[in-house]
Scaffold this motif. Structure first.
Motif, PDB file in Angstrom:
ATOM      1  N   TYR A 167      25.026 114.764   2.116  1.00 53.71           N
ATOM      2  CA  TYR A 167      25.081 114.818   3.589  1.00 53.71           C
ATOM      3  C   TYR A 167      24.090 115.864   4.112  1.00 53.71           C
ATOM      4  CZ  TYR A 167      27.263 115.862   8.185  1.00 53.71           C
ATOM      5  OH  TYR A 167      27.521 116.064   9.520  1.00 53.71           O
ATOM      6  N   SER A 169      23.250 118.079   7.872  1.00 54.91           N
ATOM      7  CA  SER A 169      23.475 118.365   9.290  1.00 54.91           C
ATOM      8  C   SER A 169      22.119 118.735   9.889  1.00 54.91           C
ATOM      9  CB  SER A 169      24.473 119.507   9.418  1.00 54.91           C
ATOM     10  OG  SER A 169      24.441 120.047  10.716  1.00 54.91           O
ATOM     11  N   ALA A 477      33.896 117.361  11.559  1.00 56.91           N
ATOM     12  CA  ALA A 477      33.030 116.569  12.439  1.00 56.91           C
ATOM     13  C   ALA A 477      33.294 115.081  12.282  1.00 56.91           C
ATOM     14  CB  ALA A 477      31.565 116.870  12.136  1.00 56.91           C
ATOM     15  N   ASN A 502      33.912 127.376   7.271  1.00 55.54           N
ATOM     16  CA  ASN A 502      34.512 126.319   8.088  1.00 55.54           C
ATOM     17  C   ASN A 502      35.512 125.520   7.246  1.00 55.54           C
ATOM     18  OD1 ASN A 502      33.165 124.038   6.809  1.00 55.54           O
ATOM     19  ND2 ASN A 502      31.308 124.704   7.860  1.00 55.54           N
ATOM     20  N   GLU A 559      17.184 127.472   2.317  1.00 59.82           N
ATOM     21  CA  GLU A 559      17.521 126.066   2.031  1.00 59.82           C
ATOM     22  C   GLU A 559      16.474 125.401   1.126  1.00 59.82           C
ATOM     23  OE1 GLU A 559      18.388 124.016   5.659  1.00 59.82           O
ATOM     24  OE2 GLU A 559      20.315 124.979   5.877  1.00 59.82           O
ATOM     25  N   THR A 658      31.728 121.945  15.726  1.00 58.75           N
ATOM     26  CA  THR A 658      33.006 122.395  15.164  1.00 58.75           C
ATOM     27  C   THR A 658      33.121 123.914  15.122  1.00 58.75           C
ATOM     28  OG1 THR A 658      32.251 122.483  12.883  1.00 58.75           O
ATOM     29  CG2 THR A 658      33.004 120.345  13.700  1.00 58.75           C
ATOM     30  N   ASN A 731      39.883 114.808  16.459  1.00 58.79           N
ATOM     31  CA  ASN A 731      39.262 113.880  15.501  1.00 58.79           C
ATOM     32  C   ASN A 731      40.275 113.188  14.611  1.00 58.79           C
ATOM     33  OD1 ASN A 731      36.993 115.089  16.620  1.00 58.79           O
ATOM     34  ND2 ASN A 731      35.808 114.679  14.782  1.00 58.79           N
TER      35      ASN A 731
END
Ligand SMILES: Nc1nc2c(c(=O)[nH]1)N[C@H]1C(S)=C(S)[C@@H](COP(=O)(O)OP(=O)(O)OC[C@H]3O[C@@H](n4cnc5c(=O)[nH]c(N)nc54)[C@H](O)[C@@H]3O)O[C@H]1N2
Ligand SMILES: Nc1nc2c(c(=O)[nH]1)N[C@H]1C(S)=C(S)[C@@H](COP(=O)(O)OP(=O)(O)OC[C@H]3O[C@@H](n4cnc5c(=O)[nH]c(N)nc54)[C@H](O)[C@@H]3O)O[C@H]1N2
Ligand SMILES: [Mo]
Length: 762
Positions: A167, A169, A477, A502, A559, A658, A731
């Motif tokens: 995934y 973001s 999310a 989170n 990253e 979020t 959600n």
């Protein structure tokens, strides 16, 4: 205390004790915005760090604001080119608070899961790689080397690369995104879901098939020439505050601004520009000249009504030359509108025929119109249809390839558009794969991968064993929180590359890892010296971003460096040059992605460079017919039973998706609480509900009910039959199997719900 893993995965569903409701604010910005922005920066970062960060944001040699994707002006940058919510986003990252290994040693997963999202967001920056072994109750520190060994070992043990999902973001830089998708494809899968699947996917789908490109067709300078700007399904005062300045300049020129939104959002009423003296003392500039309080998901009906009103005039004020030369499908489109019923249009949109005709007149007279939209349109079953109706409206007036006109999907995350350009997509084009394979001498997988919703279903079906996230907060999310949690729990390993704590760190696979990374605002020093990265804003401008703050911890990796280490451990490449100097990544991007030629020199230009855009630059529509296509959409009807409502899930002024910055939604007059549902007073009376009453919200889909507990009812100006509540608390109500046609975006802006009154205890 139970030491069971993941027992209480949803936020504590308790009533807000200190909730206060006041009237919505009459204007946005002003001294209040500066005060809140600066206070949160100084509180989190201390004065010196706050000043340094805020002077650097969105400057030519500074960093790109992690807040939103709204572009920076080329020639008119204010000394402080940021907004209240940008300042909060920077404070959130630049905070001096730290989450150390001791923090995790002192708290079990179970204990942490009982805290609110606000609390989790406020604990500070992650400082050290952490590992949660199978069956353990606490995260423990792990070395980077060991972490990569565990992840690559697990990935290599899979029966097929398609058993892993990767995934992304949309804060990830172009450099990190490019290497990440390359690594994932070298590993052998296209399982690259991203936040875009939940965001503007519908916009891309709608535009590619009608105008042949998925990107917006306006530049920021076009706003100086528009005579009409439509803002539909977007709340710029909260989510793109710098856009208000653009709108203010337009309004002062006499440009008409039409707001289409079930809520009369303060940010579109009046704006007090905090960059001007009058912004502090005056009453501000009125923005929207027209406001249409459309019913939730009444946009297709409304847009059809506007088009019908235009075509019903004796000599329809449309651009016939443009239509004849550049479009296909007009005759069928016109015939369909002739047959459309005004009764149905008025009933479905909730707007009177007279109001529709009045706005249609303004639009018909426009010589240069821009339509801006965001999540209010993209998260419905008929979302692609919503956006194609906007395209129809623009085509009628010939608003493409013309100064001051065009389609403007306003993106969310600051580099979500760039990540797509870099190849983060589960359905890459064959042309892209061919170029990538040629440059890196391999055959990329062609089979389409999982999007976000498919990934969650596959995790639940047991066919996904590893979930890896480059940023974001997937658990909170994504739709259907309980189902998503169950899917993540079924994975053998989940890995999060993150800056802040989170809920996705708490709802995990059997084994879990947290890899803490540098944020946008921080210095990134590699072997060749200080590095910068690049990003693409909502209008296709690519520019550099370089942080200067001291990193939150010496143990953070960038990253790009994380992706390189993972690729080296997993697919046996030697990518050390990529880390030592990011120019070497950009050299390869330049070879693979069209429009990025000479990236390294062009990205060093003061304002970066604009990517080519076939429609904007040369009215070239890259559809099969080489024409822009009119499309026809039936007016959708939601299946709303008696005592049921259509609910939209929205952002408050104090959150970034979020991440919860605070408990106020100042412009809407809601303070110290988030578990609220905004309802029409007549609906409340019919339900025997009073302001302040506590309700459970129950959603209904295909015979299945889902429940979110303990919300307070707030009386609000919203069309009858409609209600609104905040994301991500709601959600849990979004059904996994309720998705938009073609784009597969969860329908989080049109849930069918009912209210169940509950007794207030204590
Ligand atoms: N401060 C801050 N900035 C952000 C974000 C954040 O959370 N906080 N998030 C970022 C991201 S990722 C994104 S995608 C954007 C989101 O930016 P927005 O799309 O502005 O965000 P939402 O709050 O989802 O707002 C949707 C708006 O659409 C309206 N709406 C809801 N349903 C309908 C409908 O059926 N029809 C119409 N016409 N309108 C409707 C709502 O009333 C609301 O005003 O913002 C980005 N910027
Ligand atoms: N019901 C409902 N659901 C929605 C929406 C809605 O309107 N309603 N909106 C949807 C939309 S538009 C979107 S875009 C998604 C958002 O989905 P995501 O992008 O997955 O979620 P965010 O909340 O933006 O992610 C926040 C986390 O990102 C991490 N982070 C922040 N900065 C960085 C960084 O620089 N690098 C790394 N590696 N990590 C970082 C932090 O750890 C933080 O906790 O949610 C979607 N979900
Ligand atoms: Mo988004």
């Amino acid at each position: 205390m139970s030491d069971e893993r993941n027992p209480e995965f949803l936020s504590p569903e308790v009533l807000d004790a200190n909730l206060r409701i006041g009237p919505p604010a009459q204007s946005a910005g002003g001294a209040g915005a500066v005060k809140v922005g600066l206070t949160s920066s100084v509180k989190q970062m201390g004065l010196a760090r706050a000043v340094s960060a805020l002077l650097d944001v969105n400057q030519r040699k500074g960093f790109d604001c992690p807040g939103c994707a709204w572009p920076d002006p080329d020639d008119r940058r204010a000394v402080a080119e940021f907004c209240e919510n940008g300042a909060k986003a920077i404070a959130e990252e630049g905070t001096l608070k730290r989450i150390t290994p001791e923090f995790f040693a002192a708290r079990s997963i179970n204990e942490l899961s009982r805290e609110s999202d606000f609390w989790l967001s406020q604990q500070g920056r992650l400082t050290h790689p952490m590992y949660l072994p199978s069956g353990a109750t606490h995260y423990q520190p792990i070395s980077w080397h060991e972490a990569f060994k565990k992840i690559s070992g697990k990935l290599k043990s899979l029966a097929s690369p398609n058993e892993a999902v990767f995934y992304t973001s949309g804060r990830t830089s172009n450099e990190a995104a490019f290497l990440y998708q390359l690594f994932v494809r070298l590993f052998g899968t296209n399982n690259l879901p991203d936040c875009s699947n939940m965001c503007h996917e519908s916009s891309g789908q709608a535009m590619i098939s009608t105008v042949g490109t998925s990107k917006g067709s306006v530049s920021l300078k076009d706003f100086d020439f528009a005579d009409c700007i439509v803002v539909i399904g977007q709340n710029p005062g909260t989510n793109h505050p710098r856009m208000l300045r653009t709108l203010q300049t337009a309004a002062r020129r006499g440009c008409k601004i039409i707001s289409i939104n079930p809520l009369a959002e303060t940010g579109l009423k009046r704006f007090q520009n905090p960059q001007e003296i009058s912004g502090f003392i005056g009453s501000g500039t009125p923005l929207a000249t027209h406001h249409l309080p459309v019913k939730i998901n009444g946009d297709v009906a409304l847009l059809k009504g506007i088009q019908k009103a235009i075509l019903e005039q004796p000599v329809p004020p449309i651009n016939s030359d443009f239509i004849a030369q550049y479009t296909a499908g007009f005759d069928a489109f016109r015939a369909n509108l002739q047959d459309a019923s005004w009764i149905e249009i008025v009933e479905s949109s909730g707007i009177s025929e007279q109001d529709i005709r009045e706005v249609a007149q303004v639009i018909a007279q426009s010589k240069a119109m821009i339509c801006c939209w965001a999540m209010g349109l993209t998260q419905h079953q008929n979302a692609v249809g919503n956006i194609q109706e906007i395209i129809n409206l623009l085509l009628l007036g010939g608003h493409f390839g013309r100064r001051g006109a065009g389609a403007c999907p306003v993106r969310g995350h600051s580099n979500v558009q760039g990540d797509r350009t870099m190849g983060i997509w589960e359905r890459p084009s064959l042309e892209f794969l061919r170029r990538l394979g040629t440059e890196f001498h391999f055959t990329p997988p062609h089979e389409h991968g999982h999007n976000t919703v498919e990934a969650i279903e596959a995790m639940n079906a047991g066919t996904i064993k590893v979930f890896f996230a480059l940023g974001g907060n997937f658990l909170s999310a994504a739709p259907d929180t309980a189902f998503t949690a169950q899917g993540l729990n079924r994975c053998e390993m989940t890995v999060q590359v993150s800056t802040k704590l989170n809920r996705s760190h708490l709802i995990t696979g059997a084994e879990a890892l947290i890899l803490p990374c540098l944020g946008r605002t921080e210095l990134d020093v590699q072997a060749s010296g200080e590095q910068f990265v690049c990003v693409e804003n909502s209008m296709g401008v690519v520019h550099s971003s370089q942080g200067r703050l001291d990193p939150a911890s010496p143990d953070l990796m960038s990253e790009p460096a994380i992706v390189v280490a993972l690729a080296q451990a997993t697919v046996g490449v030697d990518w050390s040059d990529f880390v030592s100097n990011y120019d070497s990544i950009r050299d390869r991007i330049a070879k693979v992605i069209p429009g990025f030629e000479n990236l390294n020199s062009r990205v060093r230009e003061p304002n970066g460079f604009e990517l080519p855009h076939p429609v904007r630059d040369s009215l070239e529509f890259r559809t099969p017919s080489k024409k822009a296509c009119f499309t026809i959409h039936a007016i959708p009807h939601l299946n709303v039973g008696p005592d049921q409502f259509v609910m939209t899930t929205i952002r408050s002024h104090d959150q970034y998706n979020t991440t919860i910055y605070g408990l106020d939604d100042r412009y809407r007059g809601i303070h110290q609480g988030r578990r609220v549902v905004l309802m029409n007073t007549q609906d409340m009376a019919a339900q025997k509900l009073s302001a302040g009453d506590a309700v459970d919200i129950v959603s209904h889909h295909l015979g299945k009910q889902r429940r979110a507990k303990n919300f307070r009812v707030v009386a609000y100006e919203i069309p009858r039959g409609c209600c609104a509540s905040y994301f991500p608390e709601t959600n849990v109500l979004v059904p996994i199997d309720s998705i938009a046609d073609l784009s597969h975006t969860p329908t989080s802006k049109s849930l069918i719900v009912s209210m169940e009154k509950v007794a207030i205890v204590g």
